[in-house]
Design a protein around this motif. Structure first.
Motif, PDB file in Angstrom:
ATOM      1  N   THR A  72      85.916  68.659  46.739  1.00  0.00           N
ATOM      2  CA  THR A  72      87.040  69.531  47.088  1.00  0.00           C
ATOM      3  C   THR A  72      87.344  70.426  45.889  1.00  0.00           C
ATOM      4  N   ARG A  73      87.145  71.726  46.086  1.00  0.00           N
ATOM      5  CA  ARG A  73      87.330  72.680  44.986  1.00  0.00           C
ATOM      6  C   ARG A  73      88.754  72.710  44.464  1.00  0.00           C
ATOM      7  N   ASP A  74      89.710  72.763  45.364  1.00  0.00           N
ATOM      8  CA  ASP A  74      91.114  72.903  44.967  1.00  0.00           C
ATOM      9  C   ASP A  74      91.925  71.805  45.651  1.00  0.00           C
ATOM     10  N   LEU A  75      92.186  70.729  44.917  1.00  0.00           N
ATOM     11  CA  LEU A  75      92.915  69.591  45.497  1.00  0.00           C
ATOM     12  C   LEU A  75      94.330  69.964  45.927  1.00  0.00           C
ATOM     13  N   SER A  76      94.891  71.025  45.363  1.00  0.00           N
ATOM     14  CA  SER A  76      96.245  71.436  45.759  1.00  0.00           C
ATOM     15  C   SER A  76      96.267  71.970  47.192  1.00  0.00           C
ATOM     16  N   GLN A  77      95.100  72.320  47.739  1.00  0.00           N
ATOM     17  CA  GLN A  77      95.004  72.823  49.115  1.00  0.00           C
ATOM     18  C   GLN A  77      94.553  71.745  50.109  1.00  0.00           C
ATOM     19  N   LEU A  78      94.326  70.526  49.600  1.00  0.00           N
ATOM     20  CA  LEU A  78      93.842  69.432  50.449  1.00  0.00           C
ATOM     21  C   LEU A  78      94.985  68.788  51.234  1.00  0.00           C
ATOM     22  N   VAL A  79      94.776  68.624  52.537  1.00  0.00           N
ATOM     23  CA  VAL A  79      95.701  67.864  53.388  1.00  0.00           C
ATOM     24  C   VAL A  79      94.883  66.883  54.216  1.00  0.00           C
ATOM     25  N   LEU A  80      95.433  65.703  54.408  1.00  0.00           N
ATOM     26  CA  LEU A  80      94.755  64.674  55.194  1.00  0.00           C
ATOM     27  C   LEU A  80      95.472  64.503  56.517  1.00  0.00           C
ATOM     28  N   LEU A  81      94.706  64.407  57.572  1.00  0.00           N
ATOM     29  CA  LEU A  81      95.260  64.232  58.906  1.00  0.00           C
ATOM     30  C   LEU A  81      94.574  63.023  59.534  1.00  0.00           C
ATOM     31  N   GLY A  82      95.317  61.915  59.639  1.00  0.00           N
ATOM     32  CA  GLY A  82      94.786  60.703  60.230  1.00  0.00           C
ATOM     33  C   GLY A  82      94.867  60.763  61.744  1.00  0.00           C
ATOM     34  N   ILE A  83      93.812  60.311  62.400  1.00  0.00           N
ATOM     35  CA  ILE A  83      93.773  60.271  63.857  1.00  0.00           C
ATOM     36  C   ILE A  83      94.300  58.909  64.297  1.00  0.00           C
ATOM     37  N   HIS A  84      95.332  58.929  65.166  1.00  0.00           N
ATOM     38  CA  HIS A  84      95.893  57.670  65.653  1.00  0.00           C
ATOM     39  C   HIS A  84      94.803  56.844  66.307  1.00  0.00           C
ATOM     40  N   THR A  85      94.675  55.604  66.082  1.00  0.00           N
ATOM     41  CA  THR A  85      95.653  54.699  65.517  1.00  0.00           C
ATOM     42  C   THR A  85      95.328  54.373  64.056  1.00  0.00           C
ATOM     43  N   ARG A  86      94.147  53.885  63.779  1.00  0.00           N
ATOM     44  CA  ARG A  86      93.866  53.417  62.420  1.00  0.00           C
ATOM     45  C   ARG A  86      93.495  54.518  61.438  1.00  0.00           C
ATOM     46  N   GLY A  87      93.247  55.713  61.908  1.00  0.00           N
ATOM     47  CA  GLY A  87      92.992  56.817  60.985  1.00  0.00           C
ATOM     48  C   GLY A  87      94.216  57.184  60.171  1.00  0.00           C
ATOM     49  N   VAL A  88      95.399  56.928  60.725  1.00  0.00           N
ATOM     50  CA  VAL A  88      96.643  57.275  60.019  1.00  0.00           C
ATOM     51  C   VAL A  88      96.835  56.412  58.770  1.00  0.00           C
ATOM     52  N   PRO A  89      96.815  55.075  58.879  1.00  0.00           N
ATOM     53  CA  PRO A  89      96.964  54.293  57.649  1.00  0.00           C
ATOM     54  C   PRO A  89      95.792  54.497  56.683  1.00  0.00           C
ATOM     55  N   LEU A  90      94.597  54.772  57.199  1.00  0.00           N
ATOM     56  CA  LEU A  90      93.470  55.063  56.308  1.00  0.00           C
ATOM     57  C   LEU A  90      93.714  56.357  55.530  1.00  0.00           C
ATOM     58  N   ALA A  91      94.261  57.375  56.193  1.00  0.00           N
ATOM     59  CA  ALA A  91      94.574  58.634  55.512  1.00  0.00           C
ATOM     60  C   ALA A  91      95.609  58.395  54.409  1.00  0.00           C
ATOM     61  N   ILE A  92      96.596  57.560  54.692  1.00  0.00           N
ATOM     62  CA  ILE A  92      97.623  57.246  53.690  1.00  0.00           C
ATOM     63  C   ILE A  92      96.986  56.529  52.497  1.00  0.00           C
ATOM     64  N   LEU A  93      96.115  55.561  52.773  1.00  0.00           N
ATOM     65  CA  LEU A  93      95.441  54.839  51.683  1.00  0.00           C
ATOM     66  C   LEU A  93      94.561  55.776  50.858  1.00  0.00           C
ATOM     67  N   LEU A  94      93.839  56.676  51.503  1.00  0.00           N
ATOM     68  CA  LEU A  94      93.004  57.637  50.780  1.00  0.00           C
ATOM     69  C   LEU A  94      93.859  58.578  49.935  1.00  0.00           C
ATOM     70  N   ALA A  95      94.961  59.048  50.500  1.00  0.00           N
ATOM     71  CA  ALA A  95      95.850  59.943  49.742  1.00  0.00           C
ATOM     72  C   ALA A  95      96.395  59.235  48.501  1.00  0.00           C
ATOM     73  N   ARG A  96      96.797  57.983  48.646  1.00  0.00           N
ATOM     74  CA  ARG A  96      97.295  57.215  47.495  1.00  0.00           C
ATOM     75  C   ARG A  96      96.222  57.077  46.425  1.00  0.00           C
ATOM     76  N   GLN A  97      94.980  56.813  46.859  1.00  0.00           N
ATOM     77  CA  GLN A  97      93.888  56.641  45.899  1.00  0.00           C
ATOM     78  C   GLN A  97      93.584  57.955  45.189  1.00  0.00           C
ATOM     79  N   ILE A  98      93.600  59.061  45.911  1.00  0.00           N
ATOM     80  CA  ILE A  98      93.387  60.379  45.301  1.00  0.00           C
ATOM     81  C   ILE A  98      94.499  60.656  44.295  1.00  0.00           C
ATOM     82  N   GLU A  99      95.739  60.343  44.664  1.00  0.00           N
ATOM     83  CA  GLU A  99      96.872  60.534  43.755  1.00  0.00           C
ATOM     84  C   GLU A  99      96.712  59.688  42.496  1.00  0.00           C
ATOM     85  N   THR A 100      96.244  58.443  42.664  1.00  0.00           N
ATOM     86  CA  THR A 100      96.028  57.555  41.519  1.00  0.00           C
ATOM     87  C   THR A 100      94.947  58.112  40.589  1.00  0.00           C
ATOM     88  N   LEU A 101      93.859  58.593  41.169  1.00  0.00           N
ATOM     89  CA  LEU A 101      92.737  59.084  40.370  1.00  0.00           C
ATOM     90  C   LEU A 101      93.001  60.438  39.723  1.00  0.00           C
TER      91      LEU A 101
END
Length: 178
Positions: free
Chosen positions: A29-58
């Motif tokens: 991803t060239r510009d992380l400030s332009q990245l948005v995650l969209l989880g597909i219901h049902t389990r894609g949503v919590p996975l998107a949240i977990l990925l976003a947290r990990q990206i924020e941590t890194l």
């Protein structure tokens, strides 16, 4: 005949897989400030949240996360049965963004086709990418994920079940078959 259950990813393996996926997303991803995650219901949503947290941590950058329900965009409701729609929540503009659709398992590709149609209602992203935890093959449509946690060849009649702590009380991926 008894049902056979095989653990594909343990809790620890799932955690490592999400860390690897987050790292790959950051690298591509060239510009992380332009990245948005969209989880597909049902389990894609919590996975998107977990990925976003990990990206924020890194990367120490906040990533917006939304939820997409694709019920009314499906072309196979007659085969999968009626479902109660969940709530689509996209609290940001998609136009010009790098949109990462997130789902737990990709199989035939129909869920992702429906998600792409649904996204059109909410704006025009610069680019749309797809991240899945498990790719089990058997595609019916020319749709392939950009980021895959685990490639898992399966028989069509087998089931891949993803469990997440948030809704299921544990983290694991299982293959269920006869």
């Amino acid at each position: 005949m008894s049902t056979k259950v095989v653990e594909i990813l343990s809790s620890e393996e799932l955690r490592r897989t999400l860390t690897r996926l987050a790292s790959q997303i950051i690298e591509r991803t060239r510009d992380l400030s332009q990245l948005v995650l969209l989880g597909i219901h049902t389990r894609g949503v919590p996975l998107a949240i977990l990925l976003a947290r990990q990206i924020e941590t890194l990367e120490d950058i906040s990533v917006s996360v939304g939820a997409l329900d694709i019920t009314f965009y499906r072309d196979d409701l007659d085969k999968i049965g009626l479902r109660t729609p969940a709530k689509t929540e996209i609290p940001f503009d998609l136009t010009g963004k790098t949109l990462l659709l997130v789902d737990d398992v990709i199989f035939k590709g129909r869920t992702i086709r429906a998600a792409l149609n649904a996204v059109n209602e909410y704006g025009r992203p610069e680019v749309i990418r797809l991240a899945v935890l498990v790719d089990r093959g058997h595609r019916e449509l020319p749709i392939h994920p950009d980021f895959v946690g685990k490639k898992l060849p399966t028989a069509k009649e087998e089931i891949v079940k993803v469990y997440l702590q948030d809704g299921d009380g544990r983290d694991a991926v299982e293959l269920i078959g006869n």
